[in-house]
Motif scaffolding. Structure first.
Motif, PDB file in Angstrom:
ATOM      1  N   MET A 102       0.831  -1.210   0.000  1.00 52.76           N
ATOM      2  CA  MET A 102       0.000   0.000   0.000  1.00 52.76           C
ATOM      3  C   MET A 102       0.863   1.257   0.000  1.00 52.76           C
ATOM      4  N   GLY A 103       2.023   1.175   0.628  1.00 49.78           N
ATOM      5  CA  GLY A 103       2.911   2.330   0.657  1.00 49.78           C
ATOM      6  C   GLY A 103       2.687   3.255   1.842  1.00 49.78           C
ATOM      7  N   SER A 104       1.638   3.005   2.629  1.00 53.14           N
ATOM      8  CA  SER A 104       1.417   3.773   3.861  1.00 53.14           C
ATOM      9  C   SER A 104       0.679   2.883   4.853  1.00 53.14           C
ATOM     10  N   ASP A 105       0.580   3.311   6.090  1.00 52.03           N
ATOM     11  CA  ASP A 105      -0.019   2.501   7.153  1.00 52.03           C
ATOM     12  C   ASP A 105      -1.494   2.237   6.855  1.00 52.03           C
ATOM     13  N   LYS A 106      -1.828   0.973   6.614  1.00 48.47           N
ATOM     14  CA  LYS A 106      -3.186   0.643   6.157  1.00 48.47           C
ATOM     15  C   LYS A 106      -4.272   1.025   7.163  1.00 48.47           C
ATOM     16  N   GLY A 107      -3.992   0.812   8.444  1.00 48.20           N
ATOM     17  CA  GLY A 107      -5.021   1.081   9.444  1.00 48.20           C
ATOM     18  C   GLY A 107      -5.439   2.537   9.514  1.00 48.20           C
ATOM     19  N   LEU A 108      -4.580   3.437   9.006  1.00 47.09           N
ATOM     20  CA  LEU A 108      -4.877   4.877   9.053  1.00 47.09           C
ATOM     21  C   LEU A 108      -5.442   5.401   7.733  1.00 47.09           C
ATOM     22  N   VAL A 113     -14.942  -9.576   4.406  1.00 46.80           N
ATOM     23  CA  VAL A 113     -13.648  -9.994   4.952  1.00 46.80           C
ATOM     24  C   VAL A 113     -12.506  -9.701   3.985  1.00 46.80           C
ATOM     25  N   ALA A 114     -12.765  -8.886   2.969  1.00 47.20           N
ATOM     26  CA  ALA A 114     -11.731  -8.573   1.973  1.00 47.20           C
ATOM     27  C   ALA A 114     -10.591  -7.785   2.612  1.00 47.20           C
ATOM     28  N   ASN A 115      -9.348  -8.271   2.396  1.00 42.89           N
ATOM     29  CA  ASN A 115      -8.157  -7.530   2.832  1.00 42.89           C
ATOM     30  C   ASN A 115      -7.887  -6.431   1.817  1.00 42.89           C
ATOM     31  N   ILE A 116      -7.736  -5.214   2.288  1.00 41.48           N
ATOM     32  CA  ILE A 116      -7.423  -4.096   1.403  1.00 41.48           C
ATOM     33  C   ILE A 116      -5.909  -3.889   1.479  1.00 41.48           C
ATOM     34  N   ASN A 117      -5.210  -4.449   0.490  1.00 38.34           N
ATOM     35  CA  ASN A 117      -3.748  -4.465   0.513  1.00 38.34           C
ATOM     36  C   ASN A 117      -3.094  -3.499  -0.467  1.00 38.34           C
ATOM     37  N   THR A 118      -3.844  -3.095  -1.488  1.00 39.53           N
ATOM     38  CA  THR A 118      -3.252  -2.265  -2.542  1.00 39.53           C
ATOM     39  C   THR A 118      -4.133  -1.056  -2.814  1.00 39.53           C
ATOM     40  N   ILE A 119      -3.574  -0.099  -3.540  1.00 36.55           N
ATOM     41  CA  ILE A 119      -4.344   1.086  -3.944  1.00 36.55           C
ATOM     42  C   ILE A 119      -5.554   0.651  -4.780  1.00 36.55           C
ATOM     43  N   GLU A 120      -5.375  -0.396  -5.603  1.00 35.17           N
ATOM     44  CA  GLU A 120      -6.477  -0.889  -6.440  1.00 35.17           C
ATOM     45  C   GLU A 120      -7.615  -1.437  -5.575  1.00 35.17           C
TER      46      GLU A 120
END
Length: 194
Positions: free
Chosen positions: A20-26, A176-183
């Motif tokens: 993602m390039g930045s902290d996902k939780g934020l 339950v989808a993991n959001i891992n990328t900008i896409e």
């Protein structure tokens, strides 16, 4: 009646977020940080919430923030820290990159809490989800053994304890989808269900 007093939520927010390039939780979804969506989903189900992260920005959420006992040891290290610190037998463990998760879905894990399992995880589309699961406090000792042996994969923990797996229905899989990328992020912002 549900006894949430004997249940803690442990939110794992210590990942490197390299894709993602930045902290996902934020990251923001509908103007709200991912982690706040998760806090909102777990809050009605637990008595206490622990955030496992070395990022001091998570302290802004007003919850207990702890760091890994064994630094840079991946999700198993975060789980180990959370289970070591928790005061409850039952612990709802969730990674910070599933902002669509709901209280209703998590209740399906809790429904099996009284059964004799060390961990209860979801499975969706043939993939198990050890980071949306219930863990008993005794799993901390197994985490520690694995960490000492150099093991960092959470799946090894699940294989080493008595685990139950619950299927997520097809219509709920997007929750339950993991959001891992900008896409991935663009897809949920555009209302795409996975």
């Amino acid at each position: 009646m549900d006894n949430k007093k004997n249940r803690t939520a442990i939110i794992l927010a210590g990942g490197k977020s390299s894709r993602m390039g930045s902290d996902k939780g934020l990251l923001l979804f509908k103007g709200i940080p991912f982690i706040q969506h998760i806090i909102n989903a777990v809050a009605p189900l637990v008595n206490d919430i622990i955030i496992v992260s070395s990022n001091p920005n998570y302290s802004a959420f007003g919850l207990q923030r702890i760091e890994d006992i064994v630094p840079d040891s991946g999700p198993i290290g975060g789980l180990h820290a959370g289970l070591t610190r928790t005061k409850t037998e039952n612990n709802l463990v969730i990674s910070c990159d599933v902002p669509l998760v709901t209280s209703e879905l998590l209740k399906k894990l809790i429904a099996h809490e009284k059964e004799d399992f060390d961990s209860i995880q979801f499975e969706a589309a043939g993939k198990t989800m050890p980071l949306i699961a219930l863990y008993r406090k005794n799993c901390a000792a197994v985490c520690e053994k694995l960490l000492i042996s150099g093991e960092r994969r959470l799946r090894q923990l699940v294989l080493n304890v008595n685990t139950k797996t619950i299927q997520v229905s097809e219509k709920e899989q997007f929750l339950v989808a993991n959001i891992n990328t900008i896409e991935d992020l663009k897809a949920i912002k555009n209302g795409v269900e996975y």
